[in-house]
Design an enzyme around this catalytic site. Sequence first.
Site, PDB file in Angstrom:
ATOM      1  N   SER A 276      43.507  39.650  43.365  1.00 11.19           N
ATOM      2  CA  SER A 276      44.923  40.011  43.336  1.00 11.19           C
ATOM      3  C   SER A 276      45.811  38.880  42.841  1.00 11.19           C
ATOM      4  O   SER A 276      46.858  39.133  42.227  1.00 11.19           O
ATOM      5  CB  SER A 276      45.381  40.481  44.720  1.00 11.19           C
ATOM      6  OG  SER A 276      45.080  39.516  45.700  1.00 11.19           O
ATOM      7  N   HIS A 330      49.198  35.910  45.950  1.00 10.57           N
ATOM      8  CA  HIS A 330      50.019  36.775  45.098  1.00 10.57           C
ATOM      9  C   HIS A 330      51.163  35.975  44.472  1.00 10.57           C
ATOM     10  O   HIS A 330      51.413  36.063  43.255  1.00 10.57           O
ATOM     11  CB  HIS A 330      50.601  37.926  45.920  1.00 10.57           C
ATOM     12  CG  HIS A 330      49.567  38.868  46.442  1.00 10.57           C
ATOM     13  ND1 HIS A 330      49.867  39.902  47.304  1.00 10.57           N
ATOM     14  CD2 HIS A 330      48.231  38.937  46.242  1.00 10.57           C
ATOM     15  CE1 HIS A 330      48.770  40.573  47.592  1.00 10.57           C
ATOM     16  NE2 HIS A 330      47.753  39.999  46.970  1.00 10.57           N
TER      17      HIS A 330
END
Length: 408
Positions: A276, A330
């Site tokens: 991610s 992230h």
Amino acid sequence: MDDAPPPPAPLDPSASGRLTRDAALAMLQRGGELLASGDFADARIHFYRVVGFDDPAITAAALLGLGEAHYRLDAEAEAVSAWTAVLELPENPSTYAAWRNIAAARVRDGDLNGAITAYREADRRAPAEDKAEIAGRLGWLNKETGNSRASQRYFARSRGDPRRLTMTLVIIAITSIVSLTALLTEQSTHDAIFELLQLDKQAVAHGEYWRLWSVTLLHVDFLHLGFNMYGLYLAGTIVERWYGSLRFLAFYLACAAAGSVASFVFGEGNLAVGASGAVFGLFGVLLAAGRVHHPVDRQSRGIVSQLMTLVVINLVFGFASGGSIDNAAHLGGLAAGLWLGAMVPPTSVPTMSAIWQRPANSGAAKTGGAITAAGIAQVPGYLLLIALAVVAVVVVAGVAVGTSQRLG
């Protein structure tokens, strides 16, 4: 009543002395008019008068027109010499047309390998509307020289066929194979794969730096894998179309490292898995490049316009998860992607931004039928290296800080 201004002095290509910029541009325009009307000898005289002007773009335009006049007068060698001289100048709006003319000349001379080289150089600079034609010519040349694989690839490009295999699909395939192998095999194999590839922050502190990238190959379950691969497919396909396969791969690896280092320094817990951080990095590339460079790509307009909402929703879920979602990764990947997308303009699609574009109004675009690469960013190679180097410096600094925190 004021007297009317005197008419401009007639152009005299035989006059000596230094030309003003206006005179040089007027001489170029007149040479183009003569060329279009079939008066090739006079056109040659006008273009020759401008050669040597102190603006390389104007000199290049004059050389391009001079070569065209020579060619129309059956002076092939002189024409090729003039077009080759364009390539010896700094990159300019006439460079693309010069490479195309040289490629065609090499075909006429029977030098098919030389023509392939020249058409490849032209293809690098070609506007989107010319790429299919050049791909068709490269397909024919590769077929004639016995390279059937390259020929099929170029013919597919000329027809607009989608590429059978992209770097995005390769990364998805590798990630899926490794993740599924770990998830579907017996517990001992599962544990061995995770121990080798996961972001073990204590291991990173002891020098196992490959984990900054190998972490992207593992996922905790099928839902985790599915969401990340779907995001990678959406964003990666567009980034690869805007920047090409190699730059896309460089961005993916840089964002993966940035996300891992952010998790290493700021994230909770000692273990982490997932791609991610890299995927958020690709989101950042698209957001920044779309805002700063305004790429012209109708296929991706709808997706890119919704990315900000998607990113915000995911970050909110991350902060609300109580630490089960690694928002540090992230944010680290997203920051690296924003930086790379802002610094490096897309080079495989036209852009509306003037950054790194060569001016199309310096005279080259209006002379001798020359075609310029208007809208295509001519990005110096060092810009990509600088952008990646900044990310690398931040990653190295983050590793040093995180190592100090865990071993100090």
